[in-house]
Design an enzyme around this catalytic site. Structure first.
Site, PDB file in Angstrom:
ATOM      1  CB  ALA A 122      -0.919  -0.018   1.219  1.00 15.07           C
ATOM      2  CG  ASP A 135       2.807  -0.634   4.353  1.00 13.41           C
ATOM      3  OD1 ASP A 135       3.977  -0.319   4.660  1.00 13.41           O
ATOM      4  OD2 ASP A 135       2.548  -1.546   3.532  1.00 13.41           O
ATOM      5  CG  ASN A 143      -6.291 -11.391  13.353  1.00 13.10           C
ATOM      6  OD1 ASN A 143      -6.548 -11.779  14.489  1.00 13.10           O
ATOM      7  ND2 ASN A 143      -6.018 -10.138  13.074  1.00 13.10           N
ATOM      8  CG  HIS A 186      -0.499 -12.407   7.249  1.00 13.34           C
ATOM      9  ND1 HIS A 186      -1.514 -12.919   6.470  1.00 13.34           N
ATOM     10  CD2 HIS A 186      -1.060 -11.403   7.964  1.00 13.34           C
ATOM     11  CE1 HIS A 186      -2.622 -12.246   6.706  1.00 13.34           C
ATOM     12  NE2 HIS A 186      -2.383 -11.319   7.616  1.00 13.34           N
ATOM     13  CD  GLU A 224      -3.070 -14.125  30.201  1.00 15.07           C
ATOM     14  OE1 GLU A 224      -1.871 -14.377  29.980  1.00 15.07           O
ATOM     15  OE2 GLU A 224      -3.997 -14.516  29.452  1.00 15.07           O
ATOM     16  CG  PHE A 260     -23.095 -14.639  16.554  1.00 17.82           C
ATOM     17  CD1 PHE A 260     -22.580 -13.608  15.781  1.00 17.82           C
ATOM     18  CD2 PHE A 260     -23.721 -15.701  15.927  1.00 17.82           C
ATOM     19  CE1 PHE A 260     -22.688 -13.639  14.401  1.00 17.82           C
ATOM     20  CE2 PHE A 260     -23.830 -15.734  14.549  1.00 17.82           C
ATOM     21  CZ  PHE A 260     -23.316 -14.699  13.787  1.00 17.82           C
ATOM     22  CG  MET A 261     -17.996 -14.167  21.964  1.00 19.02           C
ATOM     23  SD  MET A 261     -18.227 -14.895  23.604  1.00 19.02           S
ATOM     24  CE  MET A 261     -16.768 -15.891  23.666  1.00 19.02           C
ATOM     25  CD  GLU A 290     -22.275 -15.241  24.806  1.00 19.94           C
ATOM     26  OE1 GLU A 290     -23.304 -14.560  24.558  1.00 19.94           O
ATOM     27  OE2 GLU A 290     -22.162 -16.432  24.506  1.00 19.94           O
TER      28      GLU A 290
HETATM   29  P1  H2U Z   1      -4.382  -9.024   9.079  1.00 16.83           P
HETATM   30  O1  H2U Z   1      -4.682  -9.974   7.963  1.00 16.83           O
HETATM   31  O2  H2U Z   1      -4.339  -9.697  10.430  1.00 16.83           O
HETATM   32  O3  H2U Z   1      -5.283  -7.824   9.011  1.00 16.83           O
HETATM   33  O4  H2U Z   1      -2.877  -8.482   8.865  1.00 16.83           O
HETATM   34  C1  H2U Z   1      -2.466  -7.873   7.691  1.00 16.83           C
HETATM   35  C2  H2U Z   1      -1.792  -6.567   8.030  1.00 16.83           C
HETATM   36  O5  H2U Z   1      -1.031  -6.163   6.905  1.00 16.83           O
HETATM   37  C3  H2U Z   1      -2.765  -5.432   8.309  1.00 16.83           C
HETATM   38  O6  H2U Z   1      -2.550  -4.966   9.628  1.00 16.83           O
HETATM   39  C4  H2U Z   1      -1.045  -4.787   6.810  1.00 16.83           C
HETATM   40  C5  H2U Z   1      -2.419  -4.355   7.292  1.00 16.83           C
HETATM   41  O7  H2U Z   1      -2.353  -3.070   7.875  1.00 16.83           O
HETATM   42  N1  H2U Z   1      -0.773  -4.402   5.424  1.00 16.83           N
HETATM   43  C6  H2U Z   1       0.279  -3.550   5.164  1.00 16.83           C
HETATM   44  O8  H2U Z   1       0.968  -3.126   6.080  1.00 16.83           O
HETATM   45  N2  H2U Z   1       0.539  -3.179   3.863  1.00 16.83           N
HETATM   46  C7  H2U Z   1      -0.203  -3.593   2.801  1.00 16.83           C
HETATM   47  O9  H2U Z   1       0.074  -3.231   1.674  1.00 16.83           O
HETATM   48  C8  H2U Z   1      -1.355  -4.496   3.019  1.00 16.83           C
HETATM   49  C9  H2U Z   1      -1.625  -4.942   4.398  1.00 16.83           C
HETATM   50 ZN    ZN Z   2      -2.631 -15.593  28.269  1.00 21.36          ZN
END
Ligand code: H2U
Ligand code: ZN
Length: 374
Positions: A63, A80, A155, A168, A184, A317-318, A322
């Site tokens: 990006a 980014d 994630n 990733h 904790e 669903f939370m 919940e």
């Molecule tokens: P997630 O799939 O957990 O959202 O992690 C991907 C991360 O990658 C996300 O935080 C970053 C997003 O900000 N990202 C970049 O830094 N640059 C990019 O070009 C695409 C995604």
């Molecule tokens: Zn923990």
């Protein structure tokens, strides 16, 4: 008020979570109710191995306009769109206790596990998973030299907010202890003070004896559906010896960690025969200024929080109770552990004929992955 007896079976009861100092309502009989609510899109299975439009791929433009190198193993870059940045002005404490704020500083990084977008951890070889563990450890040490908390988290799957179909995780380091960390810290410190040994070391020993919540184990590690689990197939990954931080693991323990992660994540994928979504993350003793403090109450562990309940498309669903009262779960942790324990340890996709023929060996190809049948 009557608390749970040792064999609560199908009767509703509440269970205590000593790590979060809260309670969960367990109502096993509710699994029988019909479901006419939201169903999810099943996770995407036909991810192209390399797509230059995917900003996490080798050679793709991110990006911010930077081009990723042709990386062959793991690849770490600064997020980014960071939620935490190193420079932030110091804030006044606020003019009233009900309007408190404090400055927050840190860094956010992204780590690609592998150059191929169509892989996930359970489909990676042990050597490739070991490379991920080594890079996690390096980052924990490097960022932990100054930052008190280094949160490594993954994630996995769109259902858990993963934005890119590419293996990733993220690493956020902060100059403060986040809520879960300080909670904790408090509960483990108190347990250590009262019982003389780390809470999660004692817990792992008891679970290894009791067996009913164990999902997988090896000489160094144990995975359980914790007694107090909230998410249907939530698990807790624990070392068997006292290890405060990732960077305290021995080399052999990193290998056995790669192995137990592959076994657990393969079972997860086999449960509903989909790439199983979850959020996972590591917790260990705080770092930075805490490196010189007594952290003997801390035990390294990883939490896995998967959202799916009864199929690839029906999630938990939370909401409602919940959000407004306390967490509630339908099947018991023992039932969840038994289901996971009984699943095969060979990945379902390795038994299936795929339309795409793939023959190339991976950058770290070894016998623990049959890339040709992915
Ligand atoms: P997630 O799939 O957990 O959202 O992690 C991907 C991360 O990658 C996300 O935080 C970053 C997003 O900000 N990202 C970049 O830094 N640059 C990019 O070009 C695409 C995604
Ligand atoms: Zn923990």
């Amino acid at each position: 008020m009557a608390r749970a007896e040792s064999g609560p079976g199908e009767h509703q009861h509440i269970r205590y979570n000593p790590l979060r100092d809260d309670w969960v309502l367990v109502s096993a009989h509710r699994m029988r109710r019909p479901w006419q609510g939201q169903v999810e899109e099943p996770p995407q299975e036909d991810v192209p191995r390399c797509d230059l439009a995917n900003p996490l791929c080798p050679g793709a433009t991110r990006a911010n306009g930077m081009v990723n190198p042709e990386y062959k193993s793991t690849f770490v870059f600064d997020n980014d769109f960071p939620a935490l940045q190193p420079d932030a002005p110091t804030l006044d404490a606020g003019d009233h206790p009900l309007f408190r704020a404090a400055s927050a500083r840190g860094v956010c990084k992204v780590m690609c596990f592998h150059p191929w977008s169509d892989l996930t951890l359970p489909l990676m070889s042990l050597a490739e998973i070991r490379a991920v563990i080594d890079r996690w450890t390096e980052l924990a040490e490097e960022l932990g030299a100054s930052y008190p908390w280094v949160q490594i988290f993954e994630n996995k799957g769109a259902m858990m907010g993963c934005s890119n179909p590419h293996p990733h995780c993220q690493i956020w380091a902060s100059d403060f202890l986040p809520n879960e960390a300080s909670l904790e810290d408090r509960t483990q410190r108190q347990h250590h003070r009262e019982h003389g040994l780390p809470m999660l070391l004692e817990y792992a020993r008891l679970e290894a004896e009791r067996k009913e919540r164990v999902v997988v184990e090896n000489a160094d590690w144990l995975v359980v559906v914790p007694y107090w689990a909230v998410w249907p197939f939530q698990t807790l990954l624990l070392p068997r010896r006292h290890v405060p931080r990732l960077q305290d693991l021995r080399h052999g323990e990193r290998d056995s960690l790669a192995s137990i992660m592959k076994r657990l994540l393969t079972k997860y994928d086999n449960l509903f025969q989909v790439s199983f979504p979850y959020s996972m993350g590591w917790h260990g003793a705080p770092t930075g200024p805490y490196l010189n403090a007594d952290c003997s109450h801390w035990q390294l562990h990883a939490h896995y929080y998967p959202p799916l309940l009864r199929s690839a498309t029906v999630r938990k669903f939370m909401v409602g109770y919940e959000m407004l009262a306390q967490a509630q779960r339908d099947l018991t942790p023992e039932q969840a552990a038994e289901r996971l324990r009984n699943l095969p340890e060979e990945h379902y996709r390795l038994n299936r004929r795929e339309p795409r023929g793939v023959g190339a060996a991976g950058p770290h190809g070894d016998s623990s992955r049959s890339t040709s049948s992915l």
